[in-house]
Design an enzyme around this catalytic site. Structure first.
Site, PDB file in Angstrom:
ATOM      1  N   HIS A   1      -1.346   7.971  13.583  1.00  0.00           N
ATOM      2  CA  HIS A   1      -0.518   7.957  12.387  1.00  0.00           C
ATOM      3  C   HIS A   1      -0.509   9.354  11.771  1.00  0.00           C
ATOM      4  CE1 HIS A   1      -4.631   6.964  10.881  1.00  0.00           C
ATOM      5  NE2 HIS A   1      -4.305   7.923  10.048  1.00  0.00           N
TER       6      HIS A   1
HETATM    7  C1  T46 Z   1      -7.225   9.022   9.117  1.00  0.00           C
HETATM    8  C2  T46 Z   1      -8.221   8.940  10.207  1.00  0.00           C
HETATM    9  C3  T46 Z   1      -8.911  10.243  10.469  1.00  0.00           C
HETATM   10  C4  T46 Z   1      -9.452   0.933   3.918  1.00  0.00           C
HETATM   11  O1  T46 Z   1      -9.397  -0.215   3.451  1.00  0.00           O
HETATM   12  N1  T46 Z   1      -9.699   1.995   3.105  1.00  0.00           N
HETATM   13  C5  T46 Z   1      -9.771   3.264   3.573  1.00  0.00           C
HETATM   14  O2  T46 Z   1     -10.015   4.197   2.784  1.00  0.00           O
HETATM   15  C6  T46 Z   1      -9.579   3.498   4.978  1.00  0.00           C
HETATM   16  C7  T46 Z   1      -9.647   4.903   5.537  1.00  0.00           C
HETATM   17  C8  T46 Z   1      -9.329   2.439   5.786  1.00  0.00           C
HETATM   18  N2  T46 Z   1      -9.268   1.176   5.259  1.00  0.00           N
HETATM   19  C9  T46 Z   1      -9.047   0.032   6.171  1.00  0.00           C
HETATM   20  C10 T46 Z   1      -7.689  -0.019   6.838  1.00  0.00           C
HETATM   21  C11 T46 Z   1      -7.997  -0.678   8.158  1.00  0.00           C
HETATM   22  O3  T46 Z   1      -7.965  -2.087   7.989  1.00  0.00           O
HETATM   23  O4  T46 Z   1      -9.994   0.150   7.217  1.00  0.00           O
HETATM   24  C12 T46 Z   1      -9.440  -0.262   8.453  1.00  0.00           C
HETATM   25  C13 T46 Z   1      -9.537   0.828   9.498  1.00  0.00           C
HETATM   26  O5  T46 Z   1      -8.660   1.925   9.134  1.00  0.00           O
HETATM   27  P1  T46 Z   1      -7.704   2.657  10.183  1.00  0.00           P
HETATM   28  O6  T46 Z   1      -7.271   1.721  11.229  1.00  0.00           O
HETATM   29  O7  T46 Z   1      -6.633   3.361   9.401  1.00  0.00           O
HETATM   30  O8  T46 Z   1      -8.727   3.719  10.815  1.00  0.00           O
HETATM   31  P2  T46 Z   1      -8.417   5.011  11.718  1.00  0.00           P
HETATM   32  O9  T46 Z   1      -9.721   5.449  12.252  1.00  0.00           O
HETATM   33  O10 T46 Z   1      -7.325   4.750  12.685  1.00  0.00           O
HETATM   34  O11 T46 Z   1      -7.862   6.124  10.670  1.00  0.00           O
HETATM   35  C14 T46 Z   1      -8.708   6.624   9.657  1.00  0.00           C
HETATM   36  C15 T46 Z   1      -7.958   6.755   8.329  1.00  0.00           C
HETATM   37  O12 T46 Z   1      -7.375   5.496   7.978  1.00  0.00           O
HETATM   38  C16 T46 Z   1      -6.860   7.787   8.392  1.00  0.00           C
HETATM   39  O13 T46 Z   1      -6.394   8.082   7.082  1.00  0.00           O
HETATM   40  O14 T46 Z   1      -6.605  10.043   8.931  1.00  0.00           O
HETATM   41  O15 T46 Z   1      -9.212   7.912  10.022  1.00  0.00           O
END
Ligand code: T46
Length: 135
Positions: free
Chosen positions: A52
């Protein structure tokens, strides 16, 4: 580490004979007020994350333990940056596509964010990202 699509930040290592200490301060070594901190750990080496970009969010990322690879794209260029050093971070700007790959088993990826969590700030469609990045 020689980043083009992200800004490198090298923190001063305030170590002594007791070990190392690195400080990250909002608006000092981190170029924004830190509104949110999260960390990623326990990601298996074959698992990739991210896929993303963000509309308004800026983030500083540092592997405080272990390593992982950040694939970045700005719509014109692509780059892979390996995060391996707990005293070196990258600043990822808005509208930068990111993917994280090749996590070491022990990797702890610390993320300092300029904004609170907001799902509407995420661009999860690569097609939409490509369109926005080429404007
Ligand atoms: C990024 C990369 C480096 C939350 O509820 N609050 C938060 O602050 C974050 C970061 C995530 N979440 C929830 C959303 C999803 O249900 O935690 C779950 C995992 O997040 P996500 O799938 O977005 O994780 P990554 O590792 O793909 O991405 C993350 C960050 O979301 C993103 O901003 O830049 O790490």
């Amino acid at each position: 580490m020689m980043a083009r699509l992200a800004k490198e930040i090298k923190f001063q290592e305030l170590g002594d004979e007791r070990g190392h200490l690195v400080v990250m301060e909002g608006k000092v070594s981190i170029p924004f007020e830190i509104k949110r901190i999260y960390y990623i750990y326990g990601t298996q080496p074959e698992v990739s994350r991210g896929f993303h970009a963000h509309r308004n969010l800026k983030q500083v990322l540092v592997a405080i333990k272990g390593s992982c690879k950040m694939h970045l794209e700005n719509g014109k260029e692509k780059e892979v940056i390996e995060l391996t050093d707990p005293s070196k971070a990258i600043l990822i700007d808005t509208l930068t596509w990111r993917e994280m790959h090749d996590f070491s088993e022990d990797c702890v990826l610390l993320c300092l964010a300029s904004e609170h969590y907001d799902e509407s700030d995420y661009i999860r469609s690569y097609e939409e990202f490509s369109k926005l990045a080429s404007l």
